[in-house]
Design an enzyme around this catalytic site. Structure first.
Site, mmCIF file in Angstrom:
data_model
loop_
_atom_site.group_PDB
_atom_site.id
_atom_site.type_symbol
_atom_site.label_atom_id
_atom_site.label_comp_id
_atom_site.label_asym_id
_atom_site.label_seq_id
_atom_site.Cartn_x
_atom_site.Cartn_y
_atom_site.Cartn_z
ATOM 1 N N ASP A 1 16.001 -10.646 -14.681
ATOM 2 C CA ASP A 1 14.575 -9.748 -14.432
ATOM 3 C C ASP A 1 13.466 -10.467 -15.668
ATOM 4 N N THR B 1 -4.142 -10.196 -6.923
ATOM 5 C CA THR B 1 -4.767 -9.330 -5.070
ATOM 6 C C THR B 1 -6.113 -9.389 -5.295
ATOM 7 N N ASP B 2 -6.444 -9.338 -4.319
ATOM 8 C CA ASP B 2 -8.103 -8.662 -4.072
ATOM 9 C C ASP B 2 -7.827 -7.200 -4.551
ATOM 10 N N GLU B 3 -6.599 -6.357 -4.319
ATOM 11 C CA GLU B 3 -6.598 -4.491 -4.224
ATOM 12 C C GLU B 3 -7.768 -4.030 -5.372
ATOM 13 N N TYR C 1 0.289 0.350 -7.050
ATOM 14 C CA TYR C 1 0.250 -0.891 -6.314
ATOM 15 C C TYR C 1 -1.102 -2.148 -6.889
ATOM 16 N N SER C 2 -1.745 -1.005 -6.996
ATOM 17 C CA SER C 2 -3.339 -1.700 -7.042
ATOM 18 C C SER C 2 -3.528 -2.158 -8.493
ATOM 19 N N LYS D 1 -1.497 -3.933 -10.855
ATOM 20 C CA LYS D 1 -1.985 -5.877 -10.385
ATOM 21 C C LYS D 1 -3.043 -5.724 -11.288
ATOM 22 N N ASN E 1 -4.887 -10.816 2.593
ATOM 23 C CA ASN E 1 -3.904 -10.675 2.732
ATOM 24 C C ASN E 1 -2.635 -11.971 3.456
ATOM 25 N N LYS F 1 5.663 -5.205 5.823
ATOM 26 C CA LYS F 1 4.555 -5.287 6.450
ATOM 27 C C LYS F 1 3.585 -5.161 7.197
ATOM 28 N N LEU F 2 2.572 -5.221 7.453
ATOM 29 C CA LEU F 2 2.406 -4.895 9.102
ATOM 30 C C LEU F 2 2.712 -6.011 10.223
ATOM 31 N N ARG G 1 -1.886 6.331 6.344
ATOM 32 C CA ARG G 1 -1.444 5.932 4.478
ATOM 33 C C ARG G 1 -2.490 6.589 3.373
ATOM 34 N N GLY H 1 -5.068 7.511 0.200
ATOM 35 C CA GLY H 1 -5.635 6.595 -0.673
ATOM 36 C C GLY H 1 -6.061 5.622 0.087
HETATM 37 P P1 NAD Z 1 7.873 -10.048 -2.123
HETATM 38 O O1 NAD Z 1 7.595 -8.656 -2.530
HETATM 39 O O2 NAD Z 1 7.708 -10.972 -0.627
HETATM 40 O O3 NAD Z 1 8.036 -11.026 -3.490
HETATM 41 C C1 NAD Z 1 8.425 -10.423 -4.493
HETATM 42 C C2 NAD Z 1 9.541 -11.238 -5.250
HETATM 43 O O4 NAD Z 1 10.021 -10.929 -6.476
HETATM 44 C C3 NAD Z 1 11.376 -10.424 -5.000
HETATM 45 O O5 NAD Z 1 11.502 -12.111 -4.790
HETATM 46 C C4 NAD Z 1 11.829 -9.794 -6.002
HETATM 47 O O6 NAD Z 1 12.816 -10.656 -6.130
HETATM 48 C C5 NAD Z 1 11.074 -10.807 -6.384
HETATM 49 N N1 NAD Z 1 10.691 -9.576 -8.143
HETATM 50 C C6 NAD Z 1 10.511 -8.100 -8.357
HETATM 51 N N2 NAD Z 1 11.055 -7.515 -9.562
HETATM 52 C C7 NAD Z 1 11.438 -8.963 -10.177
HETATM 53 C C8 NAD Z 1 11.473 -8.165 -11.641
HETATM 54 N N3 NAD Z 1 11.838 -7.600 -12.024
HETATM 55 N N4 NAD Z 1 12.417 -9.282 -12.096
HETATM 56 C C9 NAD Z 1 11.859 -10.891 -11.060
HETATM 57 N N5 NAD Z 1 11.663 -10.527 -10.288
HETATM 58 C C10 NAD Z 1 11.258 -9.709 -9.579
HETATM 59 O O7 NAD Z 1 5.784 -10.100 -2.956
HETATM 60 P P2 NAD Z 1 4.953 -10.896 -1.633
HETATM 61 O O8 NAD Z 1 4.450 -10.421 -0.994
HETATM 62 O O9 NAD Z 1 5.298 -12.354 -2.058
HETATM 63 O O10 NAD Z 1 3.876 -11.782 -3.510
HETATM 64 C C11 NAD Z 1 3.991 -12.223 -4.090
HETATM 65 C C12 NAD Z 1 2.459 -11.605 -5.542
HETATM 66 O O11 NAD Z 1 1.669 -11.956 -4.451
HETATM 67 C C13 NAD Z 1 2.750 -11.145 -6.283
HETATM 68 O O12 NAD Z 1 2.527 -10.322 -7.042
HETATM 69 C C14 NAD Z 1 1.797 -9.978 -5.049
HETATM 70 O O13 NAD Z 1 1.007 -8.740 -5.933
HETATM 71 C C15 NAD Z 1 1.339 -11.104 -4.635
HETATM 72 N N6 NAD Z 1 0.079 -10.562 -3.649
HETATM 73 C C16 NAD Z 1 0.461 -10.667 -2.472
HETATM 74 C C17 NAD Z 1 -0.413 -11.078 -1.341
HETATM 75 C C18 NAD Z 1 0.363 -10.943 0.349
HETATM 76 O O14 NAD Z 1 0.001 -10.638 1.169
HETATM 77 N N7 NAD Z 1 1.681 -10.955 0.082
HETATM 78 C C19 NAD Z 1 -1.458 -11.209 -1.339
HETATM 79 C C20 NAD Z 1 -1.816 -11.742 -2.898
HETATM 80 C C21 NAD Z 1 -1.554 -11.278 -4.012
HETATM 81 O O1 DAU Z 2 -4.808 -7.854 -0.183
HETATM 82 C C1 DAU Z 2 -3.573 -8.090 -0.541
HETATM 83 C C2 DAU Z 2 -2.706 -6.902 -0.577
HETATM 84 O O2 DAU Z 2 -2.509 -7.537 1.301
HETATM 85 C C3 DAU Z 2 -1.607 -7.703 -0.992
HETATM 86 O O3 DAU Z 2 -1.754 -7.692 -2.598
HETATM 87 C C4 DAU Z 2 0.152 -6.701 -1.079
HETATM 88 O O4 DAU Z 2 1.457 -7.074 -1.938
HETATM 89 C C5 DAU Z 2 -0.009 -7.022 0.217
HETATM 90 O O5 DAU Z 2 1.236 -5.737 0.754
HETATM 91 C C6 DAU Z 2 -1.092 -6.841 1.495
HETATM 92 O O6 DAU Z 2 -1.515 -5.247 1.083
HETATM 93 P P1 DAU Z 2 -1.952 -4.438 2.416
HETATM 94 O O7 DAU Z 2 -1.458 -2.654 2.061
HETATM 95 O O8 DAU Z 2 -2.854 -4.038 2.836
HETATM 96 O O9 DAU Z 2 -0.296 -4.969 3.299
HETATM 97 P P2 DAU Z 2 0.244 -3.835 4.393
HETATM 98 O O10 DAU Z 2 0.936 -5.499 5.632
HETATM 99 O O11 DAU Z 2 0.743 -2.831 3.884
HETATM 100 O O12 DAU Z 2 -0.776 -2.758 5.161
HETATM 101 C C7 DAU Z 2 -1.474 -3.604 6.746
HETATM 102 C C8 DAU Z 2 -2.704 -2.637 7.050
HETATM 103 O O13 DAU Z 2 -1.587 -1.894 7.914
HETATM 104 C C9 DAU Z 2 -3.126 -1.952 5.793
HETATM 105 O O14 DAU Z 2 -4.419 -1.824 6.341
HETATM 106 C C10 DAU Z 2 -2.574 -0.842 6.736
HETATM 107 C C11 DAU Z 2 -1.808 -1.181 8.210
HETATM 108 N N1 DAU Z 2 -0.417 -0.668 8.221
HETATM 109 C C12 DAU Z 2 0.930 -1.031 7.166
HETATM 110 C C13 DAU Z 2 1.824 -0.867 7.721
HETATM 111 C C14 DAU Z 2 3.022 -1.093 6.813
HETATM 112 C C15 DAU Z 2 -0.197 0.155 9.825
HETATM 113 O O15 DAU Z 2 -1.326 0.667 10.176
HETATM 114 N N2 DAU Z 2 0.831 0.276 9.795
HETATM 115 C C16 DAU Z 2 1.634 0.045 8.922
HETATM 116 O O16 DAU Z 2 3.191 0.438 9.071
#
Ligand code: NAD
Ligand code: DAU
Length: 351
Positions: free
Chosen positions: A60, A131-133, A157-158, A161, A186, A196-197, A288, A290
């Site tokens: 962790d 993240t851009d969020e 979440y945002s 971050k 994303n 995720k979507l 969702r 907010g």
């Molecule tokens: P993910 O949820 O798929 O993976 C997160 C990983 O972190 C997992 O392997 C989990 O086991 C590990 N983890 C969680 N808590 C932990 C802890 N306390 N100690 C050690 N490991 C831990 O996430 P992702 O989508 O791959 O995102 C990775 C990074 O990129 C994140 O920081 C996220 O904020 C950022 N990010 C994601 C996106 C996206 O679209 N997915 C976009 C922009 C930025």
């Molecule tokens: O912008 C970067 C971010 O993108 C990352 O920082 C996050 O870790 C990542 O999860 C993602 O966030 P979003 O909230 O944008 O992703 P998500 O896939 O959850 O949702 C994408 C869009 O789809 C969002 O507008 C919500 C909508 N959605 C999502 C789910 C899971 C739905 O309409 N139905 C759904 O079931």
């Protein structure tokens, strides 16, 4: 030899970054520290798990003593910090875990790096993947997020971050720690957890389950293929300016409902179903809380300064992605069975 600590390397983006670094840099030692939460999965790294330049540690990032030991034992010279709680819906239900991992976990890594490097910052870098969020939400006026946008996070979440980004900058400003931050849009592609979507909807289409569209589906996201994000991370880790921020995005905006229609079309086609078979699965559900309206990234700084641009057209990326999930049903079944199934059922019965 460089000893690079990658956190969250068993997750979606982290596993692509670990794979890229292990394969591309045989003279680096890649240490992957991951807690293996529901989102972490070592099956994501099967192809590189026995490489001599790769070590996995289950742990962790909030465990400060453990992180300290890792810095010492492996003589860490660079950090790529991706470990986080990453799903917005979960942050609405359980914000504490987000503050714990995303804020305090980041602080634990920063403090360990500062202590171990002890002012000798030559050849060192601490890279925070964000993240851009953090910038909040855009309207439909065509504006894009630049690196100059102020932080205005809305979801827990945002907010977590944004807070971790501030801690990272504070360690540069206070202690001179050589940091860099990127804010990405994303991501989509193989190995994304199907909450995720995109992977959720592909899986639901395959199983003829409803596709829960939040609200009217008018929200806009800017989608980037995960391998292009990993390429950007590689470039910025090696060439990015210390204390700087770079936005990473796909210049690829989609309204959710339009993206969902593309997903249905491609998935039905690849499953050999007639056009329109799964259209009836679209189900509008409560929005969702907010819900940010629109994200869109201006990544021209990264393009102009370091020459990065996305390599894959969206049509190609989405085709490859759908194909990957359909070809890897066992991976999907493994991660969606058990606890996740219960979580998902509960989430929708509560809405
Ligand atoms: P993910 O949820 O798929 O993976 C997160 C990983 O972190 C997992 O392997 C989990 O086991 C590990 N983890 C969680 N808590 C932990 C802890 N306390 N100690 C050690 N490991 C831990 O996430 P992702 O989508 O791959 O995102 C990775 C990074 O990129 C994140 O920081 C996220 O904020 C950022 N990010 C994601 C996106 C996206 O679209 N997915 C976009 C922009 C930025
Ligand atoms: O912008 C970067 C971010 O993108 C990352 O920082 C996050 O870790 C990542 O999860 C993602 O966030 P979003 O909230 O944008 O992703 P998500 O896939 O959850 O949702 C994408 C869009 O789809 C969002 O507008 C919500 C909508 N959605 C999502 C789910 C899971 C739905 O309409 N139905 C759904 O079931």
């Amino acid at each position: 030899m460089r000893n690079i600590l990658i956190t969250g390397g068993a997750g979606f983006i982290g596993s692509h970054v670990v794979r890229l670094f292990v394969n591309k840099y045989p003279d680096y030692h890649i240490i992957n520290l991951d807690k293996l939460t529901y989102a972490g999965n070592l099956a994501n790294l099967k192809d590189i798990e026995n490489c001599p330049n790769y070590t996995f540690i289950k742990g962790d990032i909030c465990d400060f003593e453990k992180v300290r030991e890792i810095f010492k034992k492996y003589d860490i010279t660079g950090v790529l910090h991706l470990a986080a709680e990453s799903h917005v819906d979960r942050s609405i239900k359980d914000p504490f875990t987000f503050a714990q991992t995303n804020v305090l976990g980041t602080l634990s890594l920063l403090q360990a790096a500062r202590e171990y490097w002890d002012g000798d910052y030559q050849g060192k870098k601490f890279y925070h993947i964000s993240t851009d969020e953090v910038y909040g939400s855009l309207g439909f006026d065509g504006k894009l997020f630049t690196e100059e946008n102020k932080y205005e996070p809305h979801s827990p979440y945002s907010a977590s971050k944004a807070s971790s980004d501030h801690f990272v900058r504070s360690f540069h400003d206070t202690f001179g720690l050589p940091v860099v931050i990127t804010n990405c849009s994303n991501n989509y592609g193989p190995y994304q957890f199907p909450e995720k979507l995109i992977p959720l909807f592909i899986n639901n289409i395959r199983h003829n389950k409803p596709l829960p569209v939040y609200g009217k589906g008018e929200n806009v996201r800017d989608w980037l293929y995960v391998v292009d994000h990993a390429r950007a991370i590689d470039l910025i880790f090696h060439k990015g300016k210390v204390a700087d921020t770079y936005n990473i995005g796909g210049f690829n905006e989609w309204k959710n409902i339009d993206l969902i229609k593309v997903l249905i079309k491609v998935t039905d086609r690849l499953l050999g179903r007639p056009v329109g078979t799964s259209d009836h699965l679209i189900t509008h559900v409560t929005d969702r809380a907010g819900h940010d309206l629109r994200y869109a990234i201006d990544s021209s700084k990264l393009k102009n300064e370091l020459g990065w641009k996305p390599s894959l057209q969206f049509e190609e990326g989405i085709e490859q992605t759908v194909r990957w999930y359909l070809d890897n049903q066992e991976w999907l079944d493994n991660v969606t069975s058990g606890e996740y199934e219960k979580y998902y059922e509960k989430m929708y019965s509560n809405r």
